[in-house]
Design an enzyme around this catalytic site. Structure first.
Site, short mmCIF file in Angstrom:
data_model
loop_
_atom_site.label_atom_id
_atom_site.label_comp_id
_atom_site.label_asym_id
_atom_site.label_seq_id
_atom_site.Cartn_x
_atom_site.Cartn_y
_atom_site.Cartn_z
N SER A 3 0.81 -1.23 0.00
CA SER A 3 0.00 0.00 0.00
C SER A 3 0.83 1.27 0.00
CB SER A 3 -0.93 0.00 1.21
OG SER A 3 -1.85 -1.05 1.12
N ASP A 42 -0.90 4.78 8.87
CA ASP A 42 -0.66 3.62 8.02
C ASP A 42 -0.33 4.10 6.59
OD1 ASP A 42 -0.46 0.87 7.64
OD2 ASP A 42 -2.57 0.62 7.16
N ARG A 81 7.55 2.73 5.55
CA ARG A 81 6.22 2.93 6.11
C ARG A 81 6.12 2.53 7.59
NH1 ARG A 81 2.07 -1.39 3.53
NH2 ARG A 81 0.98 -0.96 5.48
N ASP A 85 -8.58 -4.64 3.19
CA ASP A 85 -7.26 -5.27 3.07
C ASP A 85 -6.86 -6.01 4.35
OD1 ASP A 85 -4.27 -5.29 1.97
OD2 ASP A 85 -4.21 -4.47 4.01
MG LIG Z 1 -4.33 1.24 3.55
ZN LIG Z 2 -2.33 -5.29 2.71
#
Ligand SMILES: [Mg+2]
Ligand SMILES: [Zn+2]
Length: 544
Positions: A109, A166, A179, A331
């Site tokens: 992501s 996130d 991240r 997700d």
């Molecule tokens: Mg996300």
């Molecule tokens: Zn994911």
């Protein structure tokens, strides 16, 4: 069910049911032709507002599974009804020596959100920074679409059901090599980003340092971490940056303006609670033909649609705004092989689409985009033996639906298929066909027409004698590009004396006007091409 018959029967069989759906001359076409309606929706202007709605991991397989469950096979979500739908590729890059980097066919992501945020591809785990030789080595910061909107004096918002730090919400308004560096306590792999090293700090710090007007989501624990200067990120945001912090539905409802103070809503310590309680797929199958998903207790947390409605209300202003709002738990629950959790967050995104479309109907200069970031692992299969882990639920049709998760023996991982992108409003037609995630960047900023408009300049002498005008000709010097037709009209006292064609390029043409008399001549040049039409006017005074 008439609708089922019409949708599923072939043309020959339709003749018999056509009376139910409205007939045509041939008796075979069920719905009216939509070409005019679609053409009327094409708007090439630059949007005043953008509402970008992201379903993390939301691919067509997941949309279909959720639709089957919530509405039945013939149902349609609001996101299915957007006027323009296209396919979008989502691949990323792998770290390397550069300048060309190997392709990562399955992305996470961070690079996918960075792609639409910055218009550039990057490597896994990287947030709105370019690629580099290794994850610990920072790349070049790329300005994001949110930052560009802010720089243009518009309001900005960032909403997610995950921790607001996130990857997806991080990419909208922060820049960091990894991240994982969500708060000051987890900066081990992001040393160059430490403020003490001259960097921009953790993601939590950057989001508030970026003066985002409305920040709503989970992740309170990141803001409870101490900054290098001492106070927690939350204290820093409140005391140094003037943020008003709210922590539940009632607190959010009490915020009526961001005119003077931005708002930071932190509604969960970590990720927010999905709409449904989990139903986790198992080897051999979980659930049954009578299993339904059960709403979870979400306490005082607002839903994504409630957060988005409030964000739009606070951001709405004459100058416009940019809002990214993410249904993140599609997700995360897919990673957990949890079909009910994922369906619940898809249901949430559709409620959010309705909220955005309501606003768009009143404010047609708003671009609404609904898309995912990468494909995921939920597959619709024939039965409990259809994959490594399966789960079965009873859909709105009353029939069993089985999904499988087969990327891993337990849990589940991303996949690399193209995903859906749908849009309405200015620039929306640019999602048609197969585009890449990076194309959303230009589109949100207002794409320049691919066909350039004609350009035209021309000069004439200030005066001409009557005999010059009538016999020798007036020297018209013109430079015309990107036009198919160039017309010159000569008027005097409101009467058209002459209309003639001119050539494109740079040239001088002697234009004779046999009926010219003393007084002012008005010469109008019109250049027409695929990219539009331009008109230029000059005057010549005719003297004795
Ligand atoms: Mg996300
Ligand atoms: Zn994911």
């Amino acid at each position: 069910m008439t609708r089922t018959l019409v949708r599923t029967m072939g043309a020959a069989a339709l003749a018999g049911v056509v009376a139910l759906a409205g007939s045509t001359a041939l008796g075979e076409i069920v719905d009216a032709d939509r070409s005019g309606e679609i053409a009327a929706q094409i708007d090439s202007s630059t949007p005043r507002n953008v509402i970008l709605i992201i379903g993390d991991g939301m691919d067509d397989s997941m949309i279909t599974a959720a639709r089957n469950y919530e509405l039945g096979a013939d149902g349609r979500f609001a996101l299915d009804e957007l006027p323009f739908t296209g396919a979008m590729t989502t691949h990323g890059l792998k770290v390397g020596a550069g300048p060309d980097y190997p392709i990562a066919y399955v992305s996470d992501s961070a690079p996918t959100a960075s792609a639409w945020s910055t218009g550039r591809k990057t490597v896994d785990s990287r947030v709105s920074q370019g690629p580099s030789t290794a994850l610990e080595v920072a790349g070049t910061d790329y300005q994001t679409v949110l930052e560009k909107y802010a720089a243009a004096g518009k309001r900005t918002g960032n909403v997610s059901t995950a921790e607001i730090t996130d990857a997806t919400p991080a990419a909208a308004a922060s820049h960091i090599n990894n991240r994982a560096c969500q708060g000051p306590a987890t900066m081990a792999t992001c040393q160059s980003a430490l403020k003490s090293n001259g960097g921009k700090g953790s993601i939590a710090e950057q989001l508030v340092d970026n003066d985002v007007d409305v920040i709503l989501g989970g992740g309170a624990s990141r803001y409870a971490q101490a900054t290098q200067a001492g106070p927690t990120v939350r204290q820093y945001a409140e005391d140094q940056l003037g943020y008003r912090v709210v922590s539940d539905k009632a607190g959010l409802a009490g915020v009526s303006s961001v005119e003077d103070r931005p708002v930071l809503g932190l509604f969960a310590s970590g990720n927010m609670t999905p709409y449904y309680s989990p139903l986790v797929a198992q080897p051999g199958g979980a659930g049954s033909a009578s299993t339904t998903c059960q709403p979870a207790n979400r306490g005082n947390q607002p839903s994504l649609s409630e957060m988005t409605r409030k964000a739009i209300e606070l951001l709405d202003n004459e100058d416009g705004f940019f809002l990214q709002t993410e249904s993140a738990m599609i997700d995360k629950q897919e990673h957990a092989s949890d079909i009910c959790g994922a369906i619940g967050d898809l249901r949430e995104i559709d409620e959010t689409v309705k909220v955005a479309l309501e606003y768009q109907a009143e404010n047609p200069d708003t671009l609404v985009i609904v898309t995912g970031d990468h494909s995921h692992s939920t597959q619709i299969v024939g039965g409990p033996s259809g994959g490594k882990q399966t789960a079965t639920v009873r859909t709105a049709d009353g029939d069993p639906l089985t999904v499988a998760y087969s990327t891993q023996d337990s849990g589940s991982a991303h996949t690399g298929s193209q995903i859906r992108v749908a849009a309405k409003g200015p620039q929306a037609a640019n999602v048609l066909g197969t585009i890449d995630q990076t194309d959303l960047f230009d589109l949100m900023l207002g794409k320049v027409p691919s066909t350039p408009a004609p350009t035209a300049t021309f000069t004439v002498p200030a005066t001409a004698t009557r005999s010059e005008a009538r016999a020798t000709g007036i020297a018209v010097s013109s430079t015309i590009e990107d036009a198919d037709r160039v017309r010159l009209t000569v008027e005097q006292a409101g009467r058209t004396l002459l209309t003639t064609a001119l050539e494109t390029g740079t040239r001088t043409t002697k234009v004779r006007v046999p009926k010219a008399v003393e007084g002012e001549l008005v010469l109008t040049l019109t250049a027409t091409g695929e990219g539009g039409e331009v008109e230029r006017t000059r005057t010549v005074l005719v003297v004795r």
